[in-house]
Each structure stands twice: as C-alpha cells, then as structure tokens.
Design a protein around this motif. Sequence first.
Motif, PDB file in Angstrom:
ATOM      1  N   LEU A 167      35.701 103.153  40.510  1.00 39.23           N
ATOM      2  CA  LEU A 167      35.616 101.602  40.411  1.00 39.23           C
ATOM      3  C   LEU A 167      34.691 101.084  39.588  1.00 39.23           C
ATOM      4  O   LEU A 167      33.685 100.893  39.646  1.00 39.23           O
ATOM      5  N   VAL A 217      33.957  93.198  40.930  1.00 44.12           N
ATOM      6  CA  VAL A 217      34.399  92.710  42.065  1.00 44.12           C
ATOM      7  C   VAL A 217      33.495  91.302  42.382  1.00 44.12           C
ATOM      8  O   VAL A 217      32.153  91.640  42.273  1.00 44.12           O
ATOM      9  N   ASP A 266      31.112  89.511  44.432  1.00 46.56           N
ATOM     10  CA  ASP A 266      30.321  89.795  45.693  1.00 46.56           C
ATOM     11  C   ASP A 266      30.205  88.648  46.969  1.00 46.56           C
ATOM     12  O   ASP A 266      30.064  88.896  47.902  1.00 46.56           O
ATOM     13  N   THR A 293      31.920  89.244  50.205  1.00 51.34           N
ATOM     14  CA  THR A 293      33.211  90.008  50.254  1.00 51.34           C
ATOM     15  C   THR A 293      32.857  91.377  50.843  1.00 51.34           C
ATOM     16  O   THR A 293      31.713  91.863  50.749  1.00 51.34           O
ATOM     17  N   LYS A 294      33.764  92.175  50.951  1.00 51.39           N
ATOM     18  CA  LYS A 294      33.600  93.536  51.293  1.00 51.39           C
ATOM     19  C   LYS A 294      33.286  94.356  50.322  1.00 51.39           C
ATOM     20  O   LYS A 294      33.975  94.074  49.013  1.00 51.39           O
ATOM     21  N   ASP A 295      32.558  95.063  50.340  1.00 51.44           N
ATOM     22  CA  ASP A 295      32.162  96.083  49.065  1.00 51.44           C
ATOM     23  C   ASP A 295      32.968  97.335  49.250  1.00 51.44           C
ATOM     24  O   ASP A 295      33.005  98.115  50.103  1.00 51.44           O
ATOM     25  N   ILE A 296      33.905  97.289  48.257  1.00 50.67           N
ATOM     26  CA  ILE A 296      34.872  98.276  48.114  1.00 50.67           C
ATOM     27  C   ILE A 296      34.542  99.678  48.044  1.00 50.67           C
ATOM     28  O   ILE A 296      34.744 100.778  48.814  1.00 50.67           O
ATOM     29  N   LEU A 297      33.469  99.601  47.150  1.00 54.85           N
ATOM     30  CA  LEU A 297      33.131 101.040  46.795  1.00 54.85           C
ATOM     31  C   LEU A 297      32.101 101.749  47.815  1.00 54.85           C
ATOM     32  O   LEU A 297      32.336 102.735  48.153  1.00 54.85           O
ATOM     33  N   GLY A 357      31.223 105.153  40.816  1.00 52.84           N
ATOM     34  CA  GLY A 357      31.004 103.682  40.789  1.00 52.84           C
ATOM     35  C   GLY A 357      30.416 103.336  39.237  1.00 52.84           C
ATOM     36  O   GLY A 357      29.793 104.104  38.796  1.00 52.84           O
ATOM     37  N   ALA A 363      27.544 100.417  37.636  1.00 52.82           N
ATOM     38  CA  ALA A 363      26.266  99.684  37.782  1.00 52.82           C
ATOM     39  C   ALA A 363      26.160  98.842  36.664  1.00 52.82           C
ATOM     40  O   ALA A 363      25.872  99.237  35.819  1.00 52.82           O
ATOM     41  N   LEU A 364      26.040  97.398  36.743  1.00 47.83           N
ATOM     42  CA  LEU A 364      25.790  96.658  35.721  1.00 47.83           C
ATOM     43  C   LEU A 364      24.219  96.072  35.875  1.00 47.83           C
ATOM     44  O   LEU A 364      24.356  95.337  37.027  1.00 47.83           O
ATOM     45  N   GLU A 365      23.426  96.309  35.376  1.00 47.08           N
ATOM     46  CA  GLU A 365      22.019  96.172  35.536  1.00 47.08           C
ATOM     47  C   GLU A 365      21.191  95.230  34.216  1.00 47.08           C
ATOM     48  O   GLU A 365      21.679  95.697  33.305  1.00 47.08           O
ATOM     49  N   LYS A 372      25.651 103.951  48.237  1.00 46.46           N
ATOM     50  CA  LYS A 372      27.291 104.050  48.343  1.00 46.46           C
ATOM     51  C   LYS A 372      27.752 105.549  48.511  1.00 46.46           C
ATOM     52  O   LYS A 372      29.023 105.692  48.418  1.00 46.46           O
TER      53      LYS A 372
HETATM   54  N1  CTP Z   1      31.888  97.003  43.694  1.00 46.13           N
HETATM   55  C1  CTP Z   1      32.978  96.913  44.835  1.00 46.13           C
HETATM   56  N2  CTP Z   1      33.109  96.098  45.756  1.00 46.13           N
HETATM   57  C2  CTP Z   1      32.416  94.704  45.668  1.00 46.13           C
HETATM   58  C3  CTP Z   1      31.310  94.909  44.656  1.00 46.13           C
HETATM   59  C4  CTP Z   1      31.182  95.891  43.931  1.00 46.13           C
HETATM   60  O1  CTP Z   1      33.606  98.060  44.812  1.00 46.13           O
HETATM   61  N3  CTP Z   1      32.607  93.716  46.697  1.00 46.13           N
HETATM   62  C5  CTP Z   1      31.777  98.080  42.861  1.00 46.13           C
HETATM   63  C6  CTP Z   1      32.081  97.899  41.618  1.00 46.13           C
HETATM   64  O2  CTP Z   1      33.160  98.050  41.236  1.00 46.13           O
HETATM   65  C7  CTP Z   1      30.988  98.760  40.810  1.00 46.13           C
HETATM   66  C8  CTP Z   1      29.896  98.973  41.854  1.00 46.13           C
HETATM   67  O3  CTP Z   1      30.402  98.397  42.931  1.00 46.13           O
HETATM   68  O4  CTP Z   1      31.493 100.159  40.778  1.00 46.13           O
HETATM   69  C9  CTP Z   1      28.699  98.294  41.619  1.00 46.13           C
HETATM   70  O5  CTP Z   1      28.833  96.835  41.627  1.00 46.13           O
HETATM   71  P1  CTP Z   1      27.553  95.714  41.369  1.00 46.13           P
HETATM   72  O6  CTP Z   1      27.818  94.399  41.505  1.00 46.13           O
HETATM   73  O7  CTP Z   1      26.843  96.303  39.975  1.00 46.13           O
HETATM   74  O8  CTP Z   1      26.369  96.253  42.288  1.00 46.13           O
HETATM   75  P2  CTP Z   1      26.344  95.637  43.782  1.00 46.13           P
HETATM   76  O9  CTP Z   1      26.174  96.805  44.692  1.00 46.13           O
HETATM   77  O10 CTP Z   1      27.144  94.534  43.968  1.00 46.13           O
HETATM   78  O11 CTP Z   1      24.940  95.164  43.848  1.00 46.13           O
HETATM   79  P3  CTP Z   1      24.259  93.879  43.091  1.00 46.13           P
HETATM   80  O12 CTP Z   1      25.354  92.893  42.694  1.00 46.13           O
HETATM   81  O13 CTP Z   1      23.200  93.315  43.858  1.00 46.13           O
HETATM   82  O14 CTP Z   1      23.364  94.504  41.813  1.00 46.13           O
END
Ligand code: CTP
Length: 403
Positions: free
Chosen positions: A277, A281, A283, A308-312, A326, A328-330, A345
């Motif tokens: 993934l 997406v 949030d 939104t729903k967290d798909i991952l 998954g 992660a952009l940090e 996750k």
């Molecule tokens: N992701 C997802 N569905 C969402 C948000 C994120 O599937 N609604 C997936 C992204 O595709 C990616 C991973 O989660 O593989 C990390 O997304 P990220 O935005 O960096 O992390 P979050 O868990 O949303 O946390 P935060 O934004 O607080 O850093």
Amino acid sequence: MSILKDKNILLGITAGIAAYKSAHVVRLFIKAGANVKVVMTPASKDFITPLTLSTLSKNPVYSSFTDEEDDNEVWNNHVDLGLWADVFVIAPATANTMAKMANGVCDNILLATYLSAKCPVYFAPAMDLDMYKHQSTKASFKKLTAYGNKLIPAGTGELASGLVGEGRMAEPEAIVKFIENDILVQLPLYGKRVLITAGPTYEALDPVRFIGNHSSGKMGFEIAKAASNLGAEVVLVTGPTHQKIENHLVAVKPVVSAEEMYKEVHKHFKSSHIAILSAAVADYRPKNVADQKIKKKDTTFTIELEKTKDILKSLGEIKTNQFLVGFALETNNELEHAKGKLKAKNLDLIVLNSLRDKGAGFGVSTNKVTFITANNTIIENELKSKANVAKDLMELILKQTHA
Ligand code: CTP
C-alpha cells in the motif's frame, strides 16, 4: 507490455521454405519491444534476403564468419553474438541444422553461435512430413531437448511439397507466445497475485472542489512494473494520476476517494498473496459534501472533516497468509514512528520515507527509503530512482516470502 520487452533476442534462420515467415517473426519480436539480431546459414539466403531482415531488425545480419563485402575482412564474432543474446531462437530449424546442433558440428556462423551461447535456446523445426517422422530427426529432437534446448513443436497442415501432415513450422504468433509463456512460468512470482495501491485520493467538497495531495503515483506504478517483471499478476488500485502502464499482467483499477479505494482494495485482498500500500490516502475528508457548488459569502470559511478508513490497518486486521507492506512518510523521529506503524497495523514490512532526505517524496523520480521488517531488521538504502527502489523492494519481499 510483453515479457520480451528490452530482451536481446537472436533469431537463427536456416534453409527451409518457412524462412519466408522469419520476417514476420522479427516484426513480432520488435513489436514486443525486444532488441533483435539475426544470424543465418549461408543457404537460407536463397529463401529470404538479409536486407529484409536487417531492415526489420534495425541491425546488421550475420551469415558468415567474415564480412564478405568489406575488403578488410572484418571477423563477425560469434562468441559476442552468443553472449549478447538473452534468448536464441532458431526458426525455421531444418533437419540438417538440428542434426549438426545435436552433434556439435560447427561449419557455419549460426552453429558456432549456438555452441557459444549461454542463454536458453528455442528451436522451431520445419520440414516435410516424412523427414519430420524420420528416426534420425526424432533422435535430433531427443538429443537437443536433453541438452536443455526447447522444442517449439511443428504444426500439421499443408506443406510446401503439396503433402499434408506434420512438419509445418509453428506460426510466428505461436512462436512468440510459446517463448513468452515459457519465460513467464519460470519467473519467481508466476502464479502469485500482488495488490498495490498508488497515487493520491481526492475527497470531494462540492461538485467542483476537492481536498487532495501532491502524490504523483510514480512509486506505486514502478512497484507494479517490478512485480509484473517477476511474473506476478498485479491489481493496481490507483487514485487520480497521469501515470500510465500497459502490461497484460497489470489490471489498473482507477478510484477517486479513500472510501472507493477502501472498497476496491477489499474486493481483491483475500485472493492476493502480497499487498503493497503505497498510496497517499487522505486521512480526513469533508464531513458534508455540498450538492451544488459552494458560493463565496463570508471572509472565513470552515470545513468540518471526518476521518477516512485506514485501509492498511483494516487489512492488517483481517490478513491470513498475505504478506502486507505499508509505507510511512515521516518528518521527525522517523524510525520510531515507522516501527510503531509496522506494529500497530500488523505489517510484515514497512518502507520509510523521510521528508528530511533530499530527492525523496512526492513528484520526483528518485526516492531514499529504509526498509524495516517485522523482526526489526533495518535496511538503509542510497538515493535511487523509484524504479530501482521498486526492484529492491520486490527482491526483499521475494526473500522474505521465499517465493
Ligand atoms: N494508509 C491507508 N489508508 C489511510 C491512510 C494511510 O491505507 N486512510 C496507508 C498508506 O498507504 C501507507 C500507510 O498507511 O502505506 C502510512 O500512511 P501515513 O499517512 O504515513 O500514516 P498514518 O497511519 O496515516 O499516520 P500519520 O498520518 O499520523 O503519520
């Protein structure tokens, strides 16, 4: 896109009437995106001209050990030719050439190249039906296949002699299909299904406006290419993007919003072996979507957002044998945050991008990533093209899954 794209294909032509079809074989390889060179036996030039073949293949054609028209007598290096080839296809293969190949006879450049080549060799016999049935021809087939060469069986039909029977060279389309399929089934992810998400999502505010992000989709599309190059069947669920992919192993499923992406991903997850993934997406999305275009009124305007729903995460909760990856952009405490997401996750691998690294992130064609596995192995990488990051990622997944 064909599995033959960018492959070096050496076509060997021997002296049978089916050689007239070789021009079409060259065309089909070129159409598939391969680089083509042709090596001929001297006698085959009576059936098709080197000029036709060099024009179609866009390369010189070799039929002797020296360049006959050159006073300096340049040596045509059969060893280099053999080593250049990723695939050597001899079509048509006459009874004479096959008997020589089977016995190490080496009296022309095609045979010398055959003995030098280290790549897979395919041969497509073509001859009259009684020659085809002859014990000595059968013995050649047996020996050649025992040496690891691959036989593309002849078809049955009307032959140049007027007789009807077995011995017709396989049709050019069938030759190309045979080779494509043979390469495909040997690839490490053949028979495996890989689900990939890519791009941004757009969350509608009204019929003309949305909340989105700058994700280009490049990373996810490169992963789709890398996975299909390993033979996987790919479902690529992508948000709005300008990226394009044409590959019969990749099914593209365009979506717009996070909710649509969630639904599409869940349609395919159960039957997938690997899910990656990489989509950015949203949030949050506007809680209320206006039916009509929102008109400007006050000096300030507030939008209420809902998660939104967290798909991952939802996949981590239901996964059985799927290998789940998954991104992660940090921007700070990168490793710590990425490890946290890996656990929270229920992932098998996380790919960490730090926005502090130059050349990483949205819109560019490079990326600098760190891979973190479920047992906390940390693999740092140099800045690379997204295509190479995708290849590295797929190689690591292969190792981790022992696919
Ligand atoms: N992701 C997802 N569905 C969402 C948000 C994120 O599937 N609604 C997936 C992204 O595709 C990616 C991973 O989660 O593989 C990390 O997304 P990220 O935005 O960096 O992390 P979050 O868990 O949303 O946390 P935060 O934004 O607080 O850093």
